[in-house]
Design a protein around this motif. Structure first.
Motif, PDB file in Angstrom:
ATOM      1  N   CYS A 135      37.053 -67.463   2.396  1.00 20.13           N
ATOM      2  CA  CYS A 135      36.121 -68.295   1.628  1.00 20.13           C
ATOM      3  C   CYS A 135      36.862 -69.285   0.732  1.00 20.13           C
ATOM      4  CB  CYS A 135      35.185 -67.417   0.809  1.00 20.13           C
ATOM      5  SG  CYS A 135      34.070 -66.409   1.827  1.00 20.13           S
ATOM      6  N   GLU A 136      38.007 -68.862   0.175  1.00 20.40           N
ATOM      7  CA  GLU A 136      38.835 -69.786  -0.604  1.00 20.40           C
ATOM      8  C   GLU A 136      39.366 -70.911   0.277  1.00 20.40           C
ATOM      9  OE1 GLU A 136      41.013 -67.275  -4.077  1.00 20.40           O
ATOM     10  OE2 GLU A 136      41.490 -66.646  -2.033  1.00 20.40           O
ATOM     11  N   GLU A 137      39.822 -70.544   1.477  1.00 19.27           N
ATOM     12  CA  GLU A 137      40.359 -71.536   2.406  1.00 19.27           C
ATOM     13  C   GLU A 137      39.299 -72.565   2.777  1.00 19.27           C
ATOM     14  OE1 GLU A 137      42.716 -73.486   5.473  1.00 19.27           O
ATOM     15  OE2 GLU A 137      42.988 -72.634   3.482  1.00 19.27           O
ATOM     16  N   TYR A 138      38.073 -72.116   3.016  1.00 22.13           N
ATOM     17  CA  TYR A 138      37.030 -73.054   3.400  1.00 22.13           C
ATOM     18  C   TYR A 138      36.642 -73.981   2.257  1.00 22.13           C
ATOM     19  CZ  TYR A 138      35.623 -72.903   8.196  1.00 22.13           C
ATOM     20  OH  TYR A 138      35.572 -73.125   9.559  1.00 22.13           O
ATOM     21  N   CYS A 139      36.716 -73.479   1.037  1.00 21.42           N
ATOM     22  CA  CYS A 139      36.481 -74.364  -0.112  1.00 21.42           C
ATOM     23  C   CYS A 139      37.564 -75.432  -0.189  1.00 21.42           C
ATOM     24  CB  CYS A 139      36.442 -73.550  -1.399  1.00 21.42           C
ATOM     25  SG  CYS A 139      34.945 -72.575  -1.617  1.00 21.42           S
ATOM     26  N   LYS A 140      38.805 -75.042   0.076  1.00 22.23           N
ATOM     27  CA  LYS A 140      39.912 -76.005   0.055  1.00 22.23           C
ATOM     28  C   LYS A 140      39.760 -77.029   1.182  1.00 22.23           C
ATOM     29  CE  LYS A 140      43.413 -73.110  -2.169  1.00 22.23           C
ATOM     30  NZ  LYS A 140      44.770 -72.497  -2.053  1.00 22.23           N
TER      31      LYS A 140
END
Length: 219
Positions: free
Chosen positions: A82-87
């Motif tokens: 989920c962090e990666e997709y926000c980035k």
């Protein structure tokens, strides 16, 4: 979705799903973060003419690339998905990065002795990520010895374990069975995310992941 709604709380958010995965659409029903759902007419070759026509008709203010590239090849050693997709989409990372699906269906009865398994991550690299088939067979035997029923979740082309029941279920039916069972055992596949999103007791078993995962929490 959570990051977007945190940034634009009064927005109307449409979730786009590639037609290759249109069967998962009911899992996102009754989700407070999602206002509408659209199935794209294409997946690998997105966008097709119908996809462009839909976008132009809706006149969205913001559109996120449906087929984005990861920020780095070993992103999984650095960030939660989920962090990666926000980035990827240049959104602020919310405080809560847990997966969420609304369990809008009731739990099935008589599932307190069921242990569900989803141990085949993919057709190409599946056996490099998961336990070998003989080891999985042994695992199912051990589950039975403990008085539980191993139930294999997966598609029709997936290898059927001899010592587990493998019912013919849609992904929504399988998700409901997982949600109703006492434990889920998984590798890197869609049911691991579904299990996480429903906050089900889950054990992940991984072996020779490629490329190698290096963080202690990845093993």
């Amino acid at each position: 979705c959570r990051a977007f709604k945190d940034k634009f709380p009064d927005s109307h958010l449409t979730l786009g799903i590639g037609n290759k995965y249109k069967h998962v659409e009911p899992l996102f029903h009754n989700n407070s973060l999602i206002d509408d759902i659209h199935i794209w007419s294409s997946y690998d070759s997105w966008p097709q003419k119908k996809d462009v026509e839909y976008v132009n008709h809706k006149k969205f203010d913001i559109i996120f690339n449906a087929m984005p590239q990861h920020t780095r090849s070993d992103w999984y050693n650095h960030d939660h998905y989920c962090e990666e997709y926000c980035k990827i989409h240049k959104l602020p990372i919310p405080n809560d990065i847990s997966c969420y699906l609304n369990p809008w269906f009731k739990k099935l009865d008589n599932c307190n002795k069921n242990i569900t398994l989803s141990m085949f991550p993919s057709f190409d690299k599946g056996q490099e990520k998961s336990l070998s088939i003989p080891k999985l067979e042994e695992l199912c035997i051990d589950i039975k010895k403990l008085g539980f029923s191993p139930i294999q979740l997966g598609g029709q082309y997936e290898h059927t374990l001899e010592n587990a029941e493998k019912p013919n279920l849609s992904i929504v039916e399988a998700a409901r069975l997982l949600y109703s069972s006492i434990l889920h055992i998984t590798a890197d596949c869609s049911f691991s995310w579904i299990s996480s999103a429903y906050k089900c007791p889950t054990i992940g078993i991984y072996t020779n992941n490629l490329p190698q995962m290096t963080n202690s929490w990845s093993h």
